[in-house]
Design a protein around this motif. Structure first.
Motif, short mmCIF file in Angstrom:
data_model
loop_
_atom_site.label_atom_id
_atom_site.label_comp_id
_atom_site.label_asym_id
_atom_site.label_seq_id
_atom_site.Cartn_x
_atom_site.Cartn_y
_atom_site.Cartn_z
N UNK A 174 -64.14 5.71 13.76
CA UNK A 174 -63.23 4.89 13.28
C UNK A 174 -61.87 5.37 13.01
N UNK A 175 -61.57 5.99 14.14
CA UNK A 175 -60.20 6.69 14.44
C UNK A 175 -58.97 5.85 13.90
N UNK A 176 -58.31 6.61 13.15
CA UNK A 176 -57.03 5.54 12.88
C UNK A 176 -57.35 4.35 11.85
N UNK A 177 -58.39 4.27 11.35
CA UNK A 177 -58.99 3.40 10.35
C UNK A 177 -59.30 2.09 11.15
N UNK A 178 -59.43 2.17 12.22
CA UNK A 178 -59.90 1.02 13.23
C UNK A 178 -61.39 0.60 12.91
N UNK A 179 -61.54 -0.48 12.55
CA UNK A 179 -63.03 -1.21 12.37
C UNK A 179 -63.23 -2.13 13.23
N UNK A 180 -64.50 -2.07 13.92
CA UNK A 180 -65.15 -3.52 14.47
C UNK A 180 -66.56 -3.32 14.53
N UNK A 181 -67.06 -4.49 15.08
CA UNK A 181 -68.44 -4.34 15.11
C UNK A 181 -68.94 -3.49 16.13
#
Length: 499
Positions: A174-181
């Motif tokens: 979840x680098x740099x706070x990126x959230x995805x399925x």
């Protein structure tokens, strides 16, 4: 009127990968009364680079936290404080930098404990704070590792520590706070792969109820309560619903969940992914939360050691049995080593008393390597003591044991001695000399007790005084002692033998 003595106060510090915790307790009768808790989010694991070196910023954050803790511990005796460091300092290649700088900030030794020892102490903390009887599965998701334990009462049956934690998984998936399925699915799959090697073993062992401890699981519980699940029970279905909530945003900063603190937001998705994977892999129905964890385990073990037998004794005895150690010979060497050491340290302080204890265990296990082969058995013994799972021992203590048995015989290649942080080389040298003499004096494996032998130590120069005519009647032993003198001389030491 006689004043009641002030209750003994003890403190434990957990140097975790995400947070540092300190808990202080009073010993009241047969129980502990917690009187203060302190927590600081340090995120030490986020400072590990690709070469496993801690950056200066993370080191400074850790030192700043320890400086605050040190203020609370002013006046505490060393035997009343225990500091345990976990995954990140186990991994850090430059750990010596952190430990050296910490020495001037907090005057207590920092023990770096193996993952299995961390798991055992976590279980102990949970067991002491959970009233339910029966077999427990305990899960603790930290910043860098996850500990999984099955135990009953205060005894553990299965112990594992897996390299998956909310800080390390956050950086990786979840680098740099990126959230995805996709990110969530990849993180969960990675955790399931980590669980693959132990899942069957845990499911076959079984448990009556599952318990979660520490910050990640506590945060998940608090968010579930915020979602209306007031019982705080964690289930697979509820974790699935929580995952859907997380996936409704694109970045961790956007997470707006009742019960979720701002400082937990960056690592929350990673923690949920790991716990979801653990639930799936072990087929857990439901899990409750326990306030007990590593620091409570440290506290209770400190008090248990004060009052009961040391678990390390059981570990050493079990290891001696496992490697078919000749216990009669081991006891002769142990008794001789302790007899000699007590002559050179008639009133040892706390550190030297602990070293005397380690000397005893080293003597007990000095021939463990014979189970592999006689040639070079001292090196085999050292390897076993350094790399075996030894409940109750921290990594430094295992290193000391391995060093003692490595240098019990043959040439003294002191340049091969490992770096230490809690103990100093000057502390180990007298132990090495003592063990070597004990091994040499018992080299004939004779059941006859040794006569009165005196030893005097003046730094590197030792004087061994034997009974008159004893060497003449023990020519093989005399030859061994002359050989020992040569080994000492080559190492820059001096051994004088007289009668």
């Amino acid at each position: 009127m006689i004043d009641n003595p002030r209750p003994r106060e003890i403190a434990a510090i957990d140097i975790g990968s995400n947070s540092f915790h300190m808990v202080v307790a009073r010993v009241i009768g047969q129980s502990l009364q917690i009187i203060s808790r302190h927590k600081q989010r340090v995120q030490l694991a986020s400072g590990l680079d690709e070469h496993h070196n801690l950056n200066q910023a993370s080191i400074q954050r850790g030192l700043n936290c320890l400086a605050m803790f040190a203020e609370r511990l002013q006046g505490f005796e060393p035997e009343n404080v225990r500091i345990a460091a976990t995954y990140t300092l186990r991994q850090a290649q430059n750990v010596h930098v952190f430990l050296k700088r910490a020495e001037s900030i907090i005057p207590y030794p920092i023990e770096i404990i193996p993952g299995t020892e961390e798991a055992r102490l976590i279980y102990l903390g949970v067991a002491h704070t959970q009233p339910e009887k029966g077999r427990k599965l305990v899960i603790d998701i930290g910043g860098g590792s996850t500990e999984l334990v099955i135990g009953e009462d205060f005894d553990t049956h299965l112990l594992y520590s897996k390299h998956m934690g909310c800080v390390s998984y956050n950086q990786h998936y979840f680098a740099k706070g990126k959230i995805s399925a996709k990110n969530m699915a990849t993180a969960k799959l990675a955790a399931q792969q980590k669980m693959e090697s132990i899942a069957n073993q845990y499911r076959n062992k079984g448990w009556q109820y599952a318990v979660g401890s520490s910050g990640t699981i506590k945060a998940i519980r608090e968010v579930l309560i915020g979602q209306g699940y007031n019982d705080g029970i964690i289930t697979g279905k509820r974790l699935g619903q929580l995952t859907d909530k997380i996936l409704s945003v694109k970045n961790a900063d956007e997470l707006d969940l009742p019960g979720l603190s701002d400082d937990r937001k960056p690592v929350f998705a990673a923690g949920v992914a790991i716990l979801d994977a653990v639930f799936s892999s072990l087929k857990i129905d439901e899990m409750r939360f326990s306030d007990g964890a590593l620091r409570e385990g440290l506290l209770y073990e400190m008090e248990d050691r004060f009052r009961h037998s040391d678990i390390r004794t059981r570990t050493a005895d079990a290891m001696a049995a496992q490697y078919n150690v000749d216990m009669a010979q081991a006891k002769r060497v142990k008794d001789t080593a302790e007899y000699l050491y007590n002559q050179i340290e008639p009133q040892p302080g706390l550190t030297k008393s602990e070293l005397l204890t380690l000397l005893g265990w080293g003597a007990l296990l000095h021939e463990a390597g014979l189970s592999i082969s006689y040639p070079g058995f001292h090196r085999h013994s050292a390897y076993l003591l350094r790399f075996s799972t030894m409940p109750g021992f921290n990594l430094e203590q295992q290193t000391v044991l391995a060093t003692l048995v490595r240098f019990q015989r043959k040439s003294l290649k002191l340049e091969e001695m490992p770096e230490l942080s809690i103990y100093k080389r000057k502390h180990l040298y007298p132990l090495i000399r003592t063990l070597r003499l004990a091994v040499a004096l018992n080299g004939q494996r004779n059941e006859e007790p040794l006569p009165d032998i005196k030893v005097e130590a003046n730094k590197e120069s030792w004087q061994l005084t034997l009974p008159e005519d004893w060497e003449a009647n023990n020519k093989l032993l005399a030859a061994d002692l002359r050989q020992e003198q040569e080994y000492w001389t080559k190492a820059g030491w001096q051994l004088t033998i007289s009668s």
